[in-house]
Design a protein around this motif. Structure first.
Motif, PDB file in Angstrom:
ATOM      1  N   GLN A   9       0.836  -1.405   0.045  1.00 32.15           N
ATOM      2  CA  GLN A   9      -0.003   0.024   0.121  1.00 32.15           C
ATOM      3  C   GLN A   9       0.901   1.228  -0.113  1.00 32.15           C
ATOM      4  O   GLN A   9       1.731   1.073   0.621  1.00 32.15           O
ATOM      5  CB  GLN A   9      -0.867   0.032   1.264  1.00 32.15           C
ATOM      6  N   VAL A  11       0.543   5.986  -0.246  1.00 29.30           N
ATOM      7  CA  VAL A  11      -0.384   6.764  -0.248  1.00 29.30           C
ATOM      8  C   VAL A  11       0.298   8.150  -0.843  1.00 29.30           C
ATOM      9  O   VAL A  11       1.544   8.292  -0.676  1.00 29.30           O
ATOM     10  CB  VAL A  11      -0.644   7.278   1.297  1.00 29.30           C
ATOM     11  N   THR A  55      -4.849   6.324  -1.913  1.00 29.37           N
ATOM     12  CA  THR A  55      -4.123   5.529  -1.388  1.00 29.37           C
ATOM     13  C   THR A  55      -4.496   4.307  -2.398  1.00 29.37           C
ATOM     14  O   THR A  55      -5.569   3.978  -2.965  1.00 29.37           O
ATOM     15  CB  THR A  55      -5.028   5.068  -0.180  1.00 29.37           C
TER      16      THR A  55
END
Length: 84
Positions: A9, A11, A55
């Motif tokens: 992940q 951002v 995100t």
């Protein structure tokens, strides 16, 4: 044999000039497939400036450089910073 993808992940903090379709251009810059997906986003604009957080999850971290390149090509983009 079943192959399971492990996602990373990341951002992005995005700042740009507030204009019609800016957020749409941001989302269209992200390839949407089984290897890359948007999992969250927030954008606020005041008529002059837009601030947002995007995100994404990617199965291959090399995809992040593609995303970065495509985000930087958006008209009206001032800055993009990646975290995580």
């Amino acid at each position: 044999m079943i192959h399971t993808l492990h996602y990373h992940q990341s951002v992005y903090q995005i700042i740009g000039f507030d204009r019609h379709n800016f957020v749409s251009d941001v989302t269209n810059a992200i390839p949407q497939d089984e290897y890359c997906r948007i999992t969250g986003m927030t954008f606020e604009g005041d008529g002059i400036r837009v601030d947002g957080h995007l995100t994404v999850q990617v199965a291959d971290e090399r995809q992040l450089s593609v995303i970065d390149y495509q985000l930087r090509a958006i008209r009206g983009l001032v800055s993009v910073k990646q975290s995580n």
